[in-house]
Design a protein around this motif. Structure first.
Motif, PDB file in Angstrom:
ATOM      1  N   ALA A  32     -19.425   1.776  -0.838  1.00  7.95           N
ATOM      2  CA  ALA A  32     -18.945   3.157  -0.764  1.00  7.95           C
ATOM      3  C   ALA A  32     -17.588   3.277  -0.061  1.00  7.95           C
ATOM      4  O   ALA A  32     -16.720   4.032  -0.508  1.00  7.95           O
ATOM      5  N   PHE A  33     -17.395   2.552   1.033  1.00  8.21           N
ATOM      6  CA  PHE A  33     -16.125   2.643   1.760  1.00  8.21           C
ATOM      7  C   PHE A  33     -14.948   2.340   0.846  1.00  8.21           C
ATOM      8  O   PHE A  33     -13.965   3.091   0.796  1.00  8.21           O
ATOM      9  N   PHE A  34     -15.031   1.251   0.110  1.00  5.96           N
ATOM     10  CA  PHE A  34     -13.921   0.840  -0.755  1.00  5.96           C
ATOM     11  C   PHE A  34     -13.757   1.794  -1.929  1.00  5.96           C
ATOM     12  O   PHE A  34     -12.646   2.100  -2.347  1.00  5.96           O
ATOM     13  N   HIS A  35     -14.882   2.272  -2.463  1.00  7.25           N
ATOM     14  CA  HIS A  35     -14.840   3.244  -3.563  1.00  7.25           C
ATOM     15  C   HIS A  35     -14.104   4.510  -3.137  1.00  7.25           C
ATOM     16  O   HIS A  35     -13.208   4.986  -3.828  1.00  7.25           O
ATOM     17  N   TYR A  36     -14.466   5.067  -1.986  1.00  8.51           N
ATOM     18  CA  TYR A  36     -13.839   6.305  -1.529  1.00  8.51           C
ATOM     19  C   TYR A  36     -12.384   6.101  -1.131  1.00  8.51           C
ATOM     20  O   TYR A  36     -11.546   6.991  -1.326  1.00  8.51           O
ATOM     21  N   ARG A  37     -12.063   4.946  -0.599  1.00 10.41           N
ATOM     22  CA  ARG A  37     -10.664   4.666  -0.272  1.00 10.41           C
ATOM     23  C   ARG A  37      -9.821   4.674  -1.541  1.00 10.41           C
ATOM     24  O   ARG A  37      -8.734   5.271  -1.578  1.00 10.41           O
ATOM     25  N   ARG A  38     -10.327   4.041  -2.602  1.00  8.82           N
ATOM     26  CA  ARG A  38      -9.582   4.046  -3.871  1.00  8.82           C
ATOM     27  C   ARG A  38      -9.484   5.458  -4.448  1.00  8.82           C
ATOM     28  O   ARG A  38      -8.468   5.834  -5.032  1.00  8.82           O
ATOM     29  N   THR A  39     -10.530   6.267  -4.278  1.00  5.65           N
ATOM     30  CA  THR A  39     -10.525   7.653  -4.754  1.00  5.65           C
ATOM     31  C   THR A  39      -9.462   8.466  -4.025  1.00  5.65           C
ATOM     32  O   THR A  39      -8.730   9.247  -4.642  1.00  5.65           O
ATOM     33  N   ILE A  40      -9.350   8.293  -2.725  1.00  6.23           N
ATOM     34  CA  ILE A  40      -8.343   9.010  -1.944  1.00  6.23           C
ATOM     35  C   ILE A  40      -6.938   8.594  -2.367  1.00  6.23           C
ATOM     36  O   ILE A  40      -6.052   9.431  -2.567  1.00  6.23           O
ATOM     37  N   ILE A  41      -6.739   7.295  -2.522  1.00  2.00           N
ATOM     38  CA  ILE A  41      -5.425   6.794  -2.946  1.00  2.00           C
ATOM     39  C   ILE A  41      -5.058   7.366  -4.312  1.00  2.00           C
ATOM     40  O   ILE A  41      -3.927   7.804  -4.542  1.00  2.00           O
ATOM     41  N   ALA A  42      -6.012   7.385  -5.242  1.00  4.89           N
ATOM     42  CA  ALA A  42      -5.760   7.924  -6.582  1.00  4.89           C
ATOM     43  C   ALA A  42      -5.386   9.400  -6.511  1.00  4.89           C
ATOM     44  O   ALA A  42      -4.511   9.862  -7.251  1.00  4.89           O
ATOM     45  N   GLY A  43      -6.023  10.158  -5.621  1.00  3.20           N
ATOM     46  CA  GLY A  43      -5.695  11.570  -5.460  1.00  3.20           C
ATOM     47  C   GLY A  43      -4.275  11.777  -4.946  1.00  3.20           C
ATOM     48  O   GLY A  43      -3.566  12.673  -5.399  1.00  3.20           O
ATOM     49  N   VAL A  44      -3.867  10.947  -4.021  1.00  2.61           N
ATOM     50  CA  VAL A  44      -2.520  11.048  -3.460  1.00  2.61           C
ATOM     51  C   VAL A  44      -1.457  10.685  -4.501  1.00  2.61           C
ATOM     52  O   VAL A  44      -0.400  11.307  -4.573  1.00  2.61           O
ATOM     53  N   LEU A  45      -1.748   9.701  -5.326  1.00  8.19           N
ATOM     54  CA  LEU A  45      -0.767   9.204  -6.296  1.00  8.19           C
ATOM     55  C   LEU A  45      -0.871   9.848  -7.677  1.00  8.19           C
ATOM     56  O   LEU A  45      -0.057   9.549  -8.547  1.00  8.19           O
ATOM     57  N   ALA A  46      -1.834  10.732  -7.875  1.00  7.60           N
ATOM     58  CA  ALA A  46      -2.050  11.359  -9.188  1.00  7.60           C
ATOM     59  C   ALA A  46      -0.757  11.972  -9.725  1.00  7.60           C
ATOM     60  O   ALA A  46      -0.021  12.637  -9.004  1.00  7.60           O
ATOM     61  N   GLY A  47      -0.495  11.690 -10.995  1.00 11.19           N
ATOM     62  CA  GLY A  47       0.667  12.254 -11.664  1.00 11.19           C
ATOM     63  C   GLY A  47       1.966  11.508 -11.418  1.00 11.19           C
ATOM     64  O   GLY A  47       3.001  11.870 -11.970  1.00 11.19           O
ATOM     65  N   LYS A  48       1.921  10.494 -10.603  1.00 12.81           N
ATOM     66  CA  LYS A  48       3.137   9.730 -10.307  1.00 12.81           C
ATOM     67  C   LYS A  48       3.170   8.460 -11.156  1.00 12.81           C
ATOM     68  O   LYS A  48       2.140   7.919 -11.518  1.00 12.81           O
ATOM     69  N   SER A  49       4.353   7.988 -11.446  1.00 12.81           N
ATOM     70  CA  SER A  49       4.502   6.726 -12.183  1.00 12.81           C
ATOM     71  C   SER A  49       5.840   6.100 -11.827  1.00 12.81           C
ATOM     72  O   SER A  49       6.712   6.749 -11.251  1.00 12.81           O
ATOM     73  N   GLY A  50       5.975   4.837 -12.154  1.00 13.52           N
ATOM     74  CA  GLY A  50       7.221   4.133 -11.894  1.00 13.52           C
ATOM     75  C   GLY A  50       7.492   3.872 -10.426  1.00 13.52           C
ATOM     76  O   GLY A  50       8.631   3.604 -10.046  1.00 13.52           O
ATOM     77  N   LEU A  51       6.472   3.930  -9.608  1.00  9.24           N
ATOM     78  CA  LEU A  51       6.652   3.702  -8.172  1.00  9.24           C
ATOM     79  C   LEU A  51       6.796   2.220  -7.871  1.00  9.24           C
ATOM     80  O   LEU A  51       6.347   1.375  -8.637  1.00  9.24           O
ATOM     81  N   GLU A  52       7.450   1.922  -6.764  1.00  7.23           N
ATOM     82  CA  GLU A  52       7.472   0.566  -6.224  1.00  7.23           C
ATOM     83  C   GLU A  52       6.573   0.594  -4.999  1.00  7.23           C
ATOM     84  O   GLU A  52       6.894   1.247  -4.007  1.00  7.23           O
ATOM     85  N   ILE A  53       5.445  -0.089  -5.082  1.00  5.63           N
ATOM     86  CA  ILE A  53       4.393   0.008  -4.073  1.00  5.63           C
ATOM     87  C   ILE A  53       4.278  -1.292  -3.311  1.00  5.63           C
ATOM     88  O   ILE A  53       4.294  -2.366  -3.896  1.00  5.63           O
ATOM     89  N   ILE A  54       4.141  -1.174  -1.996  1.00  4.15           N
ATOM     90  CA  ILE A  54       3.879  -2.338  -1.144  1.00  4.15           C
ATOM     91  C   ILE A  54       2.514  -2.134  -0.515  1.00  4.15           C
ATOM     92  O   ILE A  54       2.262  -1.118   0.090  1.00  4.15           O
ATOM     93  N   ASP A  55       1.608  -3.072  -0.713  1.00  3.76           N
ATOM     94  CA  ASP A  55       0.283  -3.041  -0.099  1.00  3.76           C
ATOM     95  C   ASP A  55       0.320  -4.008   1.085  1.00  3.76           C
ATOM     96  O   ASP A  55       0.262  -5.222   0.912  1.00  3.76           O
ATOM     97  N   VAL A  56       0.463  -3.466   2.278  1.00  3.74           N
ATOM     98  CA  VAL A  56       0.569  -4.281   3.490  1.00  3.74           C
ATOM     99  C   VAL A  56      -0.838  -4.557   4.012  1.00  3.74           C
ATOM    100  O   VAL A  56      -1.620  -3.633   4.214  1.00  3.74           O
ATOM    101  N   GLY A  57      -1.141  -5.828   4.212  1.00  6.38           N
ATOM    102  CA  GLY A  57      -2.499  -6.203   4.602  1.00  6.38           C
ATOM    103  C   GLY A  57      -3.416  -6.115   3.404  1.00  6.38           C
ATOM    104  O   GLY A  57      -4.504  -5.554   3.458  1.00  6.38           O
ATOM    105  N   ALA A  58      -2.974  -6.678   2.298  1.00  8.82           N
ATOM    106  CA  ALA A  58      -3.666  -6.526   1.016  1.00  8.82           C
ATOM    107  C   ALA A  58      -5.029  -7.206   0.961  1.00  8.82           C
ATOM    108  O   ALA A  58      -5.812  -6.943   0.052  1.00  8.82           O
ATOM    109  N   GLY A  59      -5.310  -8.071   1.909  1.00 12.82           N
ATOM    110  CA  GLY A  59      -6.616  -8.743   1.906  1.00 12.82           C
ATOM    111  C   GLY A  59      -6.829  -9.517   0.629  1.00 12.82           C
ATOM    112  O   GLY A  59      -5.978 -10.288   0.186  1.00 12.82           O
ATOM    113  N   THR A  60      -7.953  -9.263  -0.015  1.00  9.51           N
ATOM    114  CA  THR A  60      -8.305  -9.985  -1.238  1.00  9.51           C
ATOM    115  C   THR A  60      -7.717  -9.351  -2.493  1.00  9.51           C
ATOM    116  O   THR A  60      -7.982  -9.799  -3.592  1.00  9.51           O
ATOM    117  N   GLY A  61      -6.923  -8.311  -2.326  1.00  9.26           N
ATOM    118  CA  GLY A  61      -6.221  -7.706  -3.455  1.00  9.26           C
ATOM    119  C   GLY A  61      -7.019  -6.695  -4.255  1.00  9.26           C
ATOM    120  O   GLY A  61      -6.671  -6.378  -5.383  1.00  9.26           O
TER     121      GLY A  61
END
Length: 80
Positions: free
Chosen positions: A17-46
């Motif tokens: 659940a933790f990882f599912h909801y984190r991805r849901t929050i991220i998707a909400g923040v980024l909704a409608g955006k495209s062409g971004l250059e994203i850096i995932d700091v502390g990416a862990g297992t990707g």
């Protein structure tokens, strides 16, 4: 993090659940955006790479080589 814990983390990220909801929050923040250059700091297992790549190119920063062993080749532009 101790290297042997990355395997457990990688297995849990698909349905915990933790990882599912984190991805849901991220998707909400980024909704409608495209062409971004994203850096995932502390990416862990990707686990976030696939969902982030829907919005642009993804670079990751992960200092632990054990974690990077779980990241699929070709899924990111570059790692640091």
């Amino acid at each position: 993090m101790e290297s042997h814990l990355f395997r457990s983390m990688a297995m849990a990220q698909g349905d915990h659940a933790f990882f599912h909801y984190r991805r849901t929050i991220i998707a909400g923040v980024l909704a409608g955006k495209s062409g971004l250059e994203i850096i995932d700091v502390g990416a862990g297992t990707g686990a976030n790479i696939a969902s982030l790549s829907k919005y642009g190119s993804v670079d990751i920063v992960e200092p632990d080589s054990a974690a990077l062993g779980f990241v699929s080749e070709g899924s990111v532009r570059s790692t640091y």
